[in-house]
Design a protein around this motif. Structure first.
Motif, PDB file in Angstrom:
ATOM      1  N   TRP A 241      -2.194   7.501  11.883  1.00  0.00           N
ATOM      2  CA  TRP A 241      -2.310   7.599  10.439  1.00  0.00           C
ATOM      3  C   TRP A 241      -1.441   8.711   9.851  1.00  0.00           C
ATOM      4  O   TRP A 241      -1.462   8.944   8.661  1.00  0.00           O
ATOM      5  N   ALA A 242      -0.682   9.394  10.672  1.00  0.00           N
ATOM      6  CA  ALA A 242       0.124  10.505  10.167  1.00  0.00           C
ATOM      7  C   ALA A 242       1.203  10.033   9.196  1.00  0.00           C
ATOM      8  O   ALA A 242       1.571  10.758   8.292  1.00  0.00           O
ATOM      9  N   GLY A 243       1.714   8.840   9.377  1.00  0.00           N
ATOM     10  CA  GLY A 243       2.806   8.362   8.530  1.00  0.00           C
ATOM     11  C   GLY A 243       2.308   7.681   7.272  1.00  0.00           C
ATOM     12  O   GLY A 243       2.252   6.469   7.208  1.00  0.00           O
ATOM     13  N   LEU A 244       1.962   8.464   6.265  1.00  0.00           N
ATOM     14  CA  LEU A 244       1.403   7.906   5.040  1.00  0.00           C
ATOM     15  C   LEU A 244       2.366   6.984   4.303  1.00  0.00           C
ATOM     16  O   LEU A 244       1.943   6.164   3.510  1.00  0.00           O
ATOM     17  N   TYR A 245       3.643   7.142   4.554  1.00  0.00           N
ATOM     18  CA  TYR A 245       4.630   6.337   3.850  1.00  0.00           C
ATOM     19  C   TYR A 245       5.427   5.471   4.826  1.00  0.00           C
ATOM     20  O   TYR A 245       6.556   5.113   4.580  1.00  0.00           O
ATOM     21  N   ASP A 246       4.807   5.141   5.942  1.00  0.00           N
ATOM     22  CA  ASP A 246       5.440   4.336   6.969  1.00  0.00           C
ATOM     23  C   ASP A 246       4.687   3.019   7.106  1.00  0.00           C
ATOM     24  O   ASP A 246       3.537   2.990   7.536  1.00  0.00           O
ATOM     25  N   GLU A 247       5.345   1.937   6.730  1.00  0.00           N
ATOM     26  CA  GLU A 247       4.704   0.614   6.779  1.00  0.00           C
ATOM     27  C   GLU A 247       4.283   0.252   8.196  1.00  0.00           C
ATOM     28  O   GLU A 247       3.234  -0.358   8.410  1.00  0.00           O
TER      29      GLU A 247
ATOM     30  N   ILE B 255       0.843  -1.203   0.000  1.00  0.00           N
ATOM     31  CA  ILE B 255       0.000   0.000   0.000  1.00  0.00           C
ATOM     32  C   ILE B 255       0.875   1.249   0.000  1.00  0.00           C
ATOM     33  O   ILE B 255       0.628   2.192  -0.756  1.00  0.00           O
ATOM     34  N   VAL B 256       1.898   1.243   0.831  1.00  0.00           N
ATOM     35  CA  VAL B 256       2.814   2.387   0.877  1.00  0.00           C
ATOM     36  C   VAL B 256       3.474   2.579  -0.488  1.00  0.00           C
ATOM     37  O   VAL B 256       3.598   3.705  -0.976  1.00  0.00           O
TER      38      VAL B 256
ATOM     39  N   LEU C 139       1.690   6.721  -6.895  1.00  0.00           N
ATOM     40  CA  LEU C 139       0.659   7.705  -7.221  1.00  0.00           C
ATOM     41  C   LEU C 139       1.166   9.120  -6.967  1.00  0.00           C
ATOM     42  O   LEU C 139       1.016  10.011  -7.806  1.00  0.00           O
ATOM     43  N   ARG C 140       1.792   9.326  -5.826  1.00  0.00           N
ATOM     44  CA  ARG C 140       2.336  10.650  -5.502  1.00  0.00           C
ATOM     45  C   ARG C 140       3.400  11.073  -6.515  1.00  0.00           C
ATOM     46  O   ARG C 140       3.405  12.211  -6.990  1.00  0.00           O
TER      47      ARG C 140
END
Length: 160
Positions: free
Chosen positions: A122-128, A77-78, A84-85
């Motif tokens: 949920w702050a870490g959008l790129y943290d597994e 997901i990350v 996408l980003r």
């Protein structure tokens, strides 16, 4: 274009994505994205599920997104979010017209109040590891819907 004709999954994904979000050739773009999904391209599956959700095929999209989340896990997901980003940053999504007219999905978690304690993680959008703190599949789907919208609108400027 030769790779698209030969149905290379990554080429189908990238070309279909550009058609859908950049050139506004949404029908052909979606067909190419769906074909890339059928050929097991993870990013295409992620994007197609979110397109379905935003274009009125919510049940179909949620089912596909749930399957995607379960099959690729937090790391996958990350990776999809990063892709996408990066595509948004690379100006692959010049036309926000598609997103501007997407209806707001009606998906919500029936136990939202119980799960809100996890929202701070949920702050870490790129943290597994942060992704692993969310156990509710519906909450994960809602999160992906919101992340998708934020990235597509160019509002997510956090760098990894």
């Amino acid at each position: 274009m030769k790779c698209v004709e030969n149905e290379h999954p990554e080429a189908l994904f990238e070309f279909g994505f550009r058609q859908y979000f950049n050139y506004m050739v949404v029908d052909q773009g979606l067909k190419r994205l769906e074909r890339a999904t059928a050929l097991q391209n993870t990013e295409a599956t992620y994007i197609v599920s979110l397109i379905y959700i935003y274009t009125g095929e919510e049940e179909k999209g949620v089912k596909l997104l749930e399957n995607t989340i379960n099959s690729i896990g937090s790391a996958g997901i990350v990776q999809c979010r990063r892709k996408l980003r990066d595509m948004e940053k690379s100006n692959w999504m010049r036309n926000n017209f598609v997103v501007d007219y997407m209806p707001q999905p009606h998906l919500f978690c029936k136990q939202k109040l119980q799960h809100e304690k996890n929202l701070s993680a949920w702050a870490g959008l790129y943290d597994e590891n942060a992704e692993n703190t969310i156990s509710c599949l519906t909450c994960k789907c809602v999160r992906e819907i919101n992340v998708f919208y934020t990235i597509v609108k160019g509002l997510l400027i956090r760098h990894v």
